[in-house]
Design a protein around this motif. Sequence first.
Motif, PDB file in Angstrom:
ATOM      1  N   THR A 105       8.237   4.372   5.835  1.00  0.00           N
ATOM      2  CA  THR A 105       7.916   3.898   4.498  1.00  0.00           C
ATOM      3  C   THR A 105       9.116   4.117   3.574  1.00  0.00           C
ATOM      4  O   THR A 105      10.069   4.811   3.933  1.00  0.00           O
ATOM      5  CB  THR A 105       6.714   4.666   3.932  1.00  0.00           C
ATOM      6  N   ASP A 140       1.745   9.326   2.626  1.00  0.00           N
ATOM      7  CA  ASP A 140       1.982   7.919   2.962  1.00  0.00           C
ATOM      8  C   ASP A 140       1.832   7.673   4.456  1.00  0.00           C
ATOM      9  O   ASP A 140       2.416   6.733   4.995  1.00  0.00           O
ATOM     10  CB  ASP A 140       3.359   7.467   2.480  1.00  0.00           C
ATOM     11  N   LEU A 142      -0.490  -2.508   8.959  1.00  0.00           N
ATOM     12  CA  LEU A 142      -0.669  -1.056   9.063  1.00  0.00           C
ATOM     13  C   LEU A 142      -1.273  -0.657  10.401  1.00  0.00           C
ATOM     14  O   LEU A 142      -1.034   0.450  10.880  1.00  0.00           O
ATOM     15  CB  LEU A 142      -1.564  -0.569   7.919  1.00  0.00           C
ATOM     16  N   GLY A 144      -0.043   4.692  -0.714  1.00  0.00           N
ATOM     17  CA  GLY A 144      -0.599   5.927  -0.178  1.00  0.00           C
ATOM     18  C   GLY A 144      -1.407   6.671  -1.223  1.00  0.00           C
ATOM     19  O   GLY A 144      -1.819   6.093  -2.240  1.00  0.00           O
ATOM     20  N   GLU A 145      -1.614   7.949  -0.976  1.00  0.00           N
ATOM     21  CA  GLU A 145      -2.412   8.779  -1.884  1.00  0.00           C
ATOM     22  C   GLU A 145      -1.541   9.862  -2.497  1.00  0.00           C
ATOM     23  O   GLU A 145      -0.926  10.660  -1.788  1.00  0.00           O
ATOM     24  CB  GLU A 145      -3.574   9.417  -1.146  1.00  0.00           C
ATOM     25  N   VAL A 203       0.855  -1.184   0.000  1.00  0.00           N
ATOM     26  CA  VAL A 203       0.000   0.000   0.000  1.00  0.00           C
ATOM     27  C   VAL A 203       0.895   1.239   0.000  1.00  0.00           C
ATOM     28  O   VAL A 203       1.606   1.493   0.974  1.00  0.00           O
ATOM     29  CB  VAL A 203      -0.934   0.011   1.228  1.00  0.00           C
ATOM     30  N   ARG A 210      -2.947   5.265   4.508  1.00  0.00           N
ATOM     31  CA  ARG A 210      -2.798   3.940   3.902  1.00  0.00           C
ATOM     32  C   ARG A 210      -3.822   2.955   4.456  1.00  0.00           C
ATOM     33  O   ARG A 210      -4.340   2.107   3.715  1.00  0.00           O
ATOM     34  CB  ARG A 210      -1.366   3.433   4.105  1.00  0.00           C
TER      35      ARG A 210
END
Length: 220
Positions: free
Chosen positions: A213, A163, A206, A141-142, A139, A168
Amino acid sequence: MSYDGAMNRWLLSLAAALALAGCRGSAPTRDGPPEAGIASLLLSCRLTLPAGQTGAGSVTLNLEGRDGNAQAYRLPLPSSRPSFYQVEPGAYRLAPPRSLFGSAQAGLTVESEGRVYTAPLPPELERASLDLKPRQVLVLGELEVSLEGSPNQAPTARVFLDDSAQTRRSLLQEEIRLMMDPDAPPQRREAAIAWLPALEQALTGLLSDQRPTPWSRARQ
């Protein structure tokens, strides 16, 4: 021109097109099952225009191999939903998309409302190494992309990857919800069931793991 001559020219053109497409990066499977030990990555995009946030747009970047791994993927990220892609296991990095002839572009490609913009990819995102293992869900993030400027000026693009553990976790929970939606296509729900152990493992990690990260390590 003979039939054989025309066929040979067609085959050469096809081979050239395939070679160019390979330089640019192939499109990975999306929402597919964990077949043959494939790995998955989960990433979302939030696009903000001068008028506000929009769900009608996309950002494109590349996932490219490190350490002699020549595999390259072209990742279009719609701003309306998470992107769950399946790729071959290996060591990768994020990079700007490439042109048809394989040369690296100046930045990410941002498309919205019929217009195309270029947004710089932060150096730490290119430096970070992503280790994708078989049947693992990573994963990321955005990716937040904002276009800022007045109506009489060309917009300035800014890029940031959120992140954080909270982001996440939310992204992973949203993907699980979408994949298990009763109205989702049967093929997607079957893939979700097959990926569920890996998705749950990623979520458990998570919820308990606060280690840096790849991006935070690259920023140091």
